[in-house]
Design a protein around this motif. Structure first.
Motif, PDB file in Angstrom:
ATOM      1  N   GLN A 285       0.830  -1.212   0.000  1.00 51.88           N
ATOM      2  CA  GLN A 285       0.000   0.000   0.000  1.00 51.88           C
ATOM      3  C   GLN A 285       0.858   1.254   0.000  1.00 51.88           C
ATOM      4  OE1 GLN A 285      -2.956   0.045   3.090  1.00 51.88           O
ATOM      5  NE2 GLN A 285      -4.335  -1.243   1.915  1.00 51.88           N
TER       6      GLN A 285
ATOM      7  N   ASP B 149       2.265   2.723  -3.284  1.00 51.41           N
ATOM      8  CA  ASP B 149       1.339   3.549  -4.067  1.00 51.41           C
ATOM      9  C   ASP B 149       1.648   3.474  -5.558  1.00 51.41           C
ATOM     10  OD1 ASP B 149      -0.783   5.291  -4.519  1.00 51.41           O
ATOM     11  OD2 ASP B 149       0.471   7.078  -4.349  1.00 51.41           O
TER      12      ASP B 149
ATOM     13  N   ASP C 114       1.003   2.097  -9.518  1.00 51.37           N
ATOM     14  CA  ASP C 114      -0.080   1.724 -10.425  1.00 51.37           C
ATOM     15  C   ASP C 114      -0.040   0.238 -10.744  1.00 51.37           C
ATOM     16  OD1 ASP C 114      -1.157   4.499 -11.338  1.00 51.37           O
ATOM     17  OD2 ASP C 114       1.020   4.661 -11.525  1.00 51.37           O
TER      18      ASP C 114
ATOM     19  N   GLY D 143      -9.445  -1.752  -4.472  1.00 52.37           N
ATOM     20  CA  GLY D 143      -9.556  -1.155  -5.789  1.00 52.37           C
ATOM     21  C   GLY D 143      -8.597  -1.721  -6.816  1.00 52.37           C
ATOM     22  N   TYR D 144      -7.691  -2.618  -6.398  1.00 50.20           N
ATOM     23  CA  TYR D 144      -6.728  -3.225  -7.304  1.00 50.20           C
ATOM     24  C   TYR D 144      -7.227  -4.601  -7.763  1.00 50.20           C
ATOM     25  CZ  TYR D 144      -2.892   0.064  -6.281  1.00 50.20           C
ATOM     26  OH  TYR D 144      -2.099   1.172  -6.170  1.00 50.20           O
TER      27      TYR D 144
ATOM     28  N   THR E 226      -2.785  -4.338  -9.908  1.00 49.37           N
ATOM     29  CA  THR E 226      -2.906  -3.111 -10.688  1.00 49.37           C
ATOM     30  C   THR E 226      -4.203  -2.369 -10.393  1.00 49.37           C
ATOM     31  OG1 THR E 226      -2.956  -2.177 -12.921  1.00 49.37           O
ATOM     32  CG2 THR E 226      -3.886  -4.389 -12.643  1.00 49.37           C
ATOM     33  N   ARG E 227      -4.119  -1.054 -10.471  1.00 49.68           N
ATOM     34  CA  ARG E 227      -5.309  -0.220 -10.341  1.00 49.68           C
ATOM     35  C   ARG E 227      -5.926   0.090 -11.708  1.00 49.68           C
ATOM     36  NH1 ARG E 227      -1.675   4.080  -7.963  1.00 49.68           N
ATOM     37  NH2 ARG E 227      -3.030   3.973  -6.154  1.00 49.68           N
ATOM     38  N   TRP E 228      -5.289  -0.392 -12.797  1.00 51.37           N
ATOM     39  CA  TRP E 228      -5.807  -0.166 -14.140  1.00 51.37           C
ATOM     40  C   TRP E 228      -6.565  -1.395 -14.624  1.00 51.37           C
ATOM     41  CZ3 TRP E 228      -5.823   4.504 -16.410  1.00 51.37           C
ATOM     42  CH2 TRP E 228      -4.942   5.472 -15.910  1.00 51.37           C
TER      43      TRP E 228
END
Length: 255
Positions: free
Chosen positions: A44, A47, A49, A83-84, A105-107
């Motif tokens: 975490q 931070d 991506d 959210g990942y 990944t957050r994408w």
């Protein structure tokens, strides 16, 4: 957690971390300790991506019995921040479980696949390929963990090159990240031969990642094609070297 202060991420920048987490356990025998919960906080704090992880356990029956607080889910899912998306594929099946590479990944994830790149029967190795949608464009990420024998690594890079030529469009941005188990120049030159480069270090800025307690070599790398490298950071300090035998490497790029 300490010794890593990252500036806010810029909208046009991409932050990628690679981290060999040593299966979430440090030490040997009866003195070994469970670090997976601390690693969750560390991930975490990075931070990033995209977080490329090696030596990630899907399950291990013996350790689950030994440690009272062993997570009740695979480590990749446990480590993924809210959210990942977590993508995991197995490299090695052992007597008590299995482990491999993972990507958090957050994408959005467009697709993923795995390829066995084992060079001999004593080391089970693989690569994890994930296609992401980043700022509406496809970006390909390959997570690797190369072998311990120099000749094996050379052959695995040849297999990586063949995989990329077969699976990754030439015009698409590409990231190859992970534990290369190599501190020489041969692998770097081979990757440059098919367009993969990393941020160039200077004598005063060296991204040593191994061994974590007193790092003297860089085994962990983030190579790219079609992205502009902006910088590297390596967190240091007691909290970090207690979690794994590697330190994480954090790289910044302009998309």
């Amino acid at each position: 957690m300490s010794s890593l202060v990252l500036p806010p991420r810029q909208p046009e920048h991409l932050r990628i971390a690679t981290y060999n987490i040593h299966k979430g356990v440090q030490g040997i025998g009866p003195t070994r300790r469970l670090e997976i919960h601390n690693l969750g906080q560390a991930v975490q704090q990075l931070d990033a991506d995209i977080i490329c992880l090696q030596e990630v356990r899907k399950l291990h029956r013996r350790e689950a019995q030994y440690f009272a607080h062993w997570p009740d889910m695979p480590q990749a899912e446990f480590l993924a921040p809210e959210g990942y998306t977590a993508i995991y594929r197995t490299n090695a099946i052992t007597r008590h479980g299995e482990h491999g590479n993972a990507l958090l990944t957050r994408w959005p994830v467009l697709g993923h696949q795995h390829e066995d790149i084992s060079d001999h029967r004593f080391e089970q190795r693989g690569l994890l390929h994930v296609e992401l949608a980043i700022q509406t464009r496809p970006v390909h990420v390959v997570v690797v963990h190369l072998g311990l024998i120099p000749g094996s690594r050379v052959r695995q890079i040849h297999r990586l090159q063949a995989f990329i030529e077969r699976e990754v469009p030439r015009a698409s941005p590409l990231v190859v990240a992970g534990d290369f188990n190599d501190w020489g120049q041969q692998i770097k030159r081979m990757l440059a031969g098919f367009g993969l480069h990393e941020y160039e270090e200077t004598p005063t800025h060296r991204a040593f990642t191994y061994p974590a307690r007193l790092p003297i070599v860089q085994l962990d790398h983030v190579y790219v094609r079609g992205l502009e490298p902006l910088g590297l950071q390596v967190p240091r300090g007691r909290n970090w070297w207690r979690m794994s035998d590697h330190l994480p490497l954090v790289a910044e790029f302009r998309v």
